[in-house]
Design a protein around this motif. Sequence first.
Motif, short mmCIF file in Angstrom:
data_model
loop_
_atom_site.label_atom_id
_atom_site.label_comp_id
_atom_site.label_asym_id
_atom_site.label_seq_id
_atom_site.Cartn_x
_atom_site.Cartn_y
_atom_site.Cartn_z
N ARG A 117 0.85 -1.19 0.00
CA ARG A 117 0.00 0.00 0.00
C ARG A 117 0.89 1.24 0.00
N TRP A 127 -0.83 7.33 5.80
CA TRP A 127 -2.18 7.74 6.14
C TRP A 127 -3.05 7.86 4.88
N THR A 150 -2.75 6.34 2.02
CA THR A 150 -2.91 5.11 1.23
C THR A 150 -3.29 3.91 2.09
N ARG A 151 -3.70 4.16 3.34
CA ARG A 151 -3.95 3.04 4.24
C ARG A 151 -5.11 2.15 3.79
N LYS A 152 -6.01 2.69 2.93
CA LYS A 152 -7.14 1.90 2.44
C LYS A 152 -7.00 1.51 0.97
N GLU A 153 -5.82 1.67 0.42
CA GLU A 153 -5.61 1.35 -0.99
C GLU A 153 -5.77 -0.14 -1.23
N ASP A 154 -6.51 -0.50 -2.27
CA ASP A 154 -6.76 -1.90 -2.62
C ASP A 154 -5.61 -2.42 -3.48
#
Length: 632
Positions: free
Chosen positions: A301, A402, A404-408
């Motif tokens: 990520r 912070w 990119t913490r939810k990047e798939d």
Amino acid sequence: MIEHAAEPLASPAHAARTARTAGTPPPASARWGRILACLVELPAALIVVAETLILGGGAFARYALHAPLPWTEELAGILFLWLAMLGAIIALQRSAHMQLTTFISRLTPQRRAWVDACGMWMVVAFLLLLVQPAWQHLVEHVEVLTPTLEVSEAWRAAAVLTGTVLMLVTALIRLFERASRTQAALSGVLVGLGAGALWLLSTGLMELGNANLVIFFLLMLVGCVAIGVPIAFAFGLSTLCYLALSTATPLSIIPNRMQEGMSHLVLLAVPLFIFLGGLIEMTGLARAMIQFLAALLGHLRGGLQYVLLGAMYIVSGISGSKAADMAAVAPALFPEMKQRGAKDGELIGLLSASGAMSETIPPSIVLITVGSVTGVSITSLFIGGLMPALVGLAMMALVVWWQTRKEDMRDVPRPSGRALLKLLVVALPALALPVIIRTAVVEGVATATEVSTIGIFYALLAGVLMYRQFDLRRIYPILVDTAVLSGAILLIVGCATTMAWALTQSGFAQDLVSIMSAVPGGKTGFLLVSALAFVILGSLLEGIPAIVLFGPLLFPIARMVGVHEVHYAMVVIFAMGLGLFAPPFGVGFYAACAIGRVSPDVAMPRVWPHMAALFVALVLLTLVPWFSIGFL
């Protein structure tokens, strides 16, 4: 913003090509401009080659053969001054001198044409007034011999006179090429009337004392910079007018101080590292390095964002141009980063902040300049510069985490160990280059000036033998571009050195000592005030002009209040870098937007988290000296 990129549509060569395409003969100014370019560009390119061979040969003879050649530095110094002046001429031809365009860019084209004409007349006025002192400076040095080669110092002084005359011719060609006859005539009359008024008031100005500093170094200087007069010429014109109209100082001191400012041998690293940067891009070293880092971290990520930070940390400072550093890294990463959902503004914010973070990484041109104008050890600066940049990198990595913490990342393939190993083998020669350069300086194999030649020969060998990428047709343009950027930088150094000398002679330095010494908070207060000042100066003047102008004044104060000179250097360089890349004035921000092909209006709202991370890093560097001097 400050521009220092050429505007090719306005060049003599472009005018000539346009005229040929249209079936009409090129204008006389374009023809003369093209002739002058031919006369200047080839010698400048040859001098870059000669400097590389002379310094490289000197280092080899001293370290490998244990037979030093005492004449190498002296000959290199003479040629270097010629390179600086020839490069400044080409930079003027190409509109490549640094200038502030924040205000004039908002004018209509017609109004800007009038302002540009007035600005060019001011350049002409400075150069015209400098011709006679430059001639006198030459005459004074005819009988003086150099200590080793025992040739006349007139060879060195002639570079200043020749450069002044040819820049004057170039400025007139550009003026009549770009402005209509009416604009050229009326703007010339306006500038002439202003000059005449100052001359008539000179008797009264003599009686004003240090109030003249406000007139010439505040009102005139700020006015010139605001209307787009290139910064070097604005510095020179303000200083010349101050000395001529309000003091009894002979004007021959101006070319003398300019020559002294540009003659520091350590500054010879500037063109050689710029040349090295061009070779790194041409021979594929930068591409191999980035491909390996992308394979190593790209599946994580925010992996490509970390790659961008790591690549800027590794390659930064070698090219001598932050724009070149960013241009080597961003195009290879941005397309894939956008496909993964990264927003344009965030990418520009990261690119800008990484450029600011890496200002202290050796062999940064700013570090070399600081060592030249302040006397701080280059080796100490090279050692001390790695950790401050690492602090900035860590702060920006937190922002990346912070954002990119939810990047798939489920669809992003992870390279096999075999593929990764193959890329590492390919990238090893490229990854070794920064290590070789920094180790050679720290271990005393070569000076900060000579080590650039080691990098050049290494890049050439790696390009030919390992990467099989070496286009001879690109060498000459790289050499000329090296002279252009070097001339633009070194003319600022020369003119700013002259201005700093004039300010010191006026007593301003003593007043500044009193003011800065009285700052509350002791050395911590002094550091915080200096950091804030250099953020502003870096935004308005860019890094090198700010460092050259104020470094000689502020570093002695830092020593006096008990601040370690390397710690102070890191604080002011990092602060300057923050201002250089912070909107709305920082030129680095607009360079990042141009390289990333993103509108500044889109990028500006999203750049602030990265700037905030750098600000936190700056506070840490200011308050914790160990980050700067812990490894000395």
